[in-house]
Design a protein around this motif. Sequence first.
Motif, mmCIF file in Angstrom:
data_model
loop_
_atom_site.group_PDB
_atom_site.id
_atom_site.type_symbol
_atom_site.label_atom_id
_atom_site.label_comp_id
_atom_site.label_asym_id
_atom_site.label_seq_id
_atom_site.Cartn_x
_atom_site.Cartn_y
_atom_site.Cartn_z
ATOM 1 N N PHE A 320 0.824 -1.209 0.000
ATOM 2 C CA PHE A 320 0.000 0.000 0.000
ATOM 3 C C PHE A 320 0.863 1.266 0.000
ATOM 4 N N LEU A 321 1.967 1.238 0.744
ATOM 5 C CA LEU A 321 2.848 2.406 0.800
ATOM 6 C C LEU A 321 3.322 2.799 -0.594
ATOM 7 N N TYR A 322 3.750 1.817 -1.360
ATOM 8 C CA TYR A 322 4.235 2.111 -2.709
ATOM 9 C C TYR A 322 3.106 2.636 -3.591
ATOM 10 N N CYS A 323 1.983 1.941 -3.592
ATOM 11 C CA CYS A 323 0.884 2.326 -4.482
ATOM 12 C C CYS A 323 0.311 3.691 -4.112
ATOM 13 N N TRP A 324 0.152 3.955 -2.826
ATOM 14 C CA TRP A 324 -0.428 5.219 -2.381
ATOM 15 C C TRP A 324 0.467 6.406 -2.746
ATOM 16 N N HIS A 325 1.755 6.294 -2.475
ATOM 17 C CA HIS A 325 2.652 7.418 -2.735
ATOM 18 C C HIS A 325 2.932 7.590 -4.220
ATOM 19 N N SER A 326 2.960 6.510 -4.966
ATOM 20 C CA SER A 326 3.074 6.635 -6.420
ATOM 21 C C SER A 326 1.841 7.324 -6.993
ATOM 22 N N ASN A 327 0.685 6.972 -6.461
ATOM 23 C CA ASN A 327 -0.559 7.604 -6.893
ATOM 24 C C ASN A 327 -0.553 9.100 -6.563
ATOM 25 N N LYS A 328 0.031 9.436 -5.414
ATOM 26 C CA LYS A 328 0.113 10.842 -5.006
ATOM 27 C C LYS A 328 1.012 11.635 -5.951
ATOM 28 N N VAL A 329 2.139 11.029 -6.372
ATOM 29 C CA VAL A 329 3.030 11.695 -7.325
ATOM 30 C C VAL A 329 2.308 11.924 -8.643
ATOM 31 N N LEU A 330 1.569 10.926 -9.104
ATOM 32 C CA LEU A 330 0.801 11.055 -10.345
ATOM 33 C C LEU A 330 -0.203 12.207 -10.231
ATOM 34 N N TYR A 331 -0.923 12.251 -9.124
ATOM 35 C CA TYR A 331 -1.940 13.290 -8.916
ATOM 36 C C TYR A 331 -1.320 14.684 -8.914
ATOM 37 N N MET A 332 -0.198 14.851 -8.197
ATOM 38 C CA MET A 332 0.429 16.166 -8.102
ATOM 39 C C MET A 332 1.060 16.582 -9.435
ATOM 40 N N SER A 333 1.587 15.615 -10.185
ATOM 41 C CA SER A 333 2.191 15.957 -11.476
ATOM 42 C C SER A 333 1.145 16.429 -12.480
ATOM 43 N N LEU A 334 -0.078 15.938 -12.330
ATOM 44 C CA LEU A 334 -1.156 16.350 -13.228
ATOM 45 C C LEU A 334 -1.725 17.715 -12.872
ATOM 46 N N LYS A 335 -1.417 18.218 -11.676
ATOM 47 C CA LYS A 335 -1.962 19.498 -11.226
ATOM 48 C C LYS A 335 -0.959 20.646 -11.359
ATOM 49 N N LEU A 377 1.884 1.624 -10.515
ATOM 50 C CA LEU A 377 1.684 1.602 -9.073
ATOM 51 C C LEU A 377 0.689 2.691 -8.686
ATOM 52 N N THR A 378 -0.559 2.299 -8.583
ATOM 53 C CA THR A 378 -1.624 3.206 -8.182
ATOM 54 C C THR A 378 -2.507 2.513 -7.158
ATOM 55 N N VAL A 379 -3.414 3.258 -6.572
ATOM 56 C CA VAL A 379 -4.352 2.663 -5.617
ATOM 57 C C VAL A 379 -5.235 1.632 -6.319
ATOM 58 N N ALA A 380 -5.582 1.894 -7.578
ATOM 59 C CA ALA A 380 -6.386 0.933 -8.345
ATOM 60 C C ALA A 380 -5.633 -0.383 -8.515
ATOM 61 N N THR A 381 -4.339 -0.313 -8.730
ATOM 62 C CA THR A 381 -3.525 -1.522 -8.838
ATOM 63 C C THR A 381 -3.487 -2.266 -7.518
ATOM 64 N N PHE A 382 -3.378 -1.531 -6.419
ATOM 65 C CA PHE A 382 -3.384 -2.149 -5.086
ATOM 66 C C PHE A 382 -4.671 -2.935 -4.863
ATOM 67 N N VAL A 383 -5.799 -2.329 -5.200
ATOM 68 C CA VAL A 383 -7.093 -3.013 -5.043
ATOM 69 C C VAL A 383 -7.157 -4.245 -5.952
ATOM 70 N N ALA A 384 -6.647 -4.116 -7.177
ATOM 71 C CA ALA A 384 -6.663 -5.238 -8.114
ATOM 72 C C ALA A 384 -5.830 -6.407 -7.599
ATOM 73 N N ILE A 385 -4.693 -6.110 -6.954
ATOM 74 C CA ILE A 385 -3.847 -7.172 -6.393
ATOM 75 C C ILE A 385 -4.573 -7.895 -5.271
ATOM 76 N N LEU A 386 -5.252 -7.142 -4.410
ATOM 77 C CA LEU A 386 -6.012 -7.774 -3.326
ATOM 78 C C LEU A 386 -7.130 -8.652 -3.885
ATOM 79 N N LYS A 387 -7.800 -8.179 -4.920
ATOM 80 C CA LYS A 387 -8.857 -8.977 -5.547
ATOM 81 C C LYS A 387 -8.278 -10.251 -6.167
ATOM 82 N N GLY A 388 -7.121 -10.102 -6.829
ATOM 83 C CA GLY A 388 -6.490 -11.270 -7.429
ATOM 84 C C GLY A 388 -6.066 -12.293 -6.386
ATOM 85 N N SER A 389 -5.523 -11.805 -5.271
ATOM 86 C CA SER A 389 -5.118 -12.717 -4.193
ATOM 87 C C SER A 389 -6.320 -13.449 -3.622
#
Length: 401
Positions: A320-335, A377-389
């Motif tokens: 989660f740490l990786y996916c959350w912070h990567s998602n945050k970088v993506l969000y800030m880069s788009l703004k 590495l996004t929050v959506a990917t994190f959720v997808a991994i949990l679903k796959g597991s």
Amino acid sequence: MLILFPSLEDPEYPLLGPTLWGLQTWGMWQPNKGKAKIAYNTIHIFAIIFVMSQYIELWYIRSNLEMALRNLSVTMLSTVCVVKATTFISWQKSWREIFEFVSLVEKQQLNKQSKKTKRIVNEYTKYSRAVTYFYWCLVTATVFTVILAPLVLYFSSLQRREQIRNGTMAYPEIMSSWTPFDKTRGFGYWTIVVFHSLICFYGGGIVATYDSNAVVLMSFFAGQFEFLREKCADLFGNGEEFISYNTAVKRIKECHHHHVLLIKYSKILNSLLSPVMFLYVIICSLMICASAVQLTSEGTTTMQQVWIAEYLVALVAQLFLYCWHSNKVLYMSLKVDEGVYTSAWWSQGVRIRRSIVLLGGQLNKSVIFTAGPFTKLTVATFVAILKGSYSYYTLLSKRED
């Protein structure tokens, strides 16, 4: 700034002080030569040999599903540990480039008198410290849980203790690995207990420092994108003050150059993390599944369930740490480009407006960290991994039934 351990701070690296201390302590941030380098690399080689012994043991116990799953859940994590250590040491030159860039940018910004600049830098530095110390505590708790689990298991059941004393059951072990001697009794058992305990501390240190370092660097890029957005918004003040053509061009160039550097070094960081995260995403899916199967298996004691649950929480938190912070970088880069269009661009002449359009085009670039060439590495990917597991777990559960 959150300073719990002043001795870990480094004025040369205002943001990276604690993480660099951890990387040095666990032998990943190494000197160029000398006895220390040889000693650190010797330890890393022993760790690689130990992981190989885990896979050898897995081959011998492959017919026992419960033992194989327990071995597999730890062996895969051990594999990720040695990969993280090996790649960090092998690619240390690129890591050094990133550290020097981060240090240079932060020292320049902290030397400025702007309150807004210092606020942004201090905010993400304080956040980085909090995440680092929290994650270190989580990994430390996991390490002690793994080491003490056999002891708790031994004292949790009178019947088990009697079986061990009668010789009908082996002493519980910390990890599953092959040895060329008898590890079930006497001196051999205590030797392997000490060795496994040291390996646990080694692996925990590698995971804690490598992951916290990656998260802190991601927080840096997210914070810098926020800083750049604010800087672009203040390009021309409130629109009422006079700004010469040369001054306006200079400010636009500074913003452009800053963004180019952020894009460059974020790509370097991604090239370092992406192969490791590709392996980890695959392994994490299997580890979560294996831990869930162990957790719900019949015959699993309460203490074993506690151990597995804590281990499972650590796995999920790490991903989660990786996916959350990567998602945050993506969000800030788009703004970032929002700052250009909220500035007082209307107060400038046609030539400057054209430069602003070009700047907006440069800033309209997204930054996203990846796990290999296949996933982001996004929050959506994190959720997808949990679903796959969960899907893998359901499949295995039905097969057992």
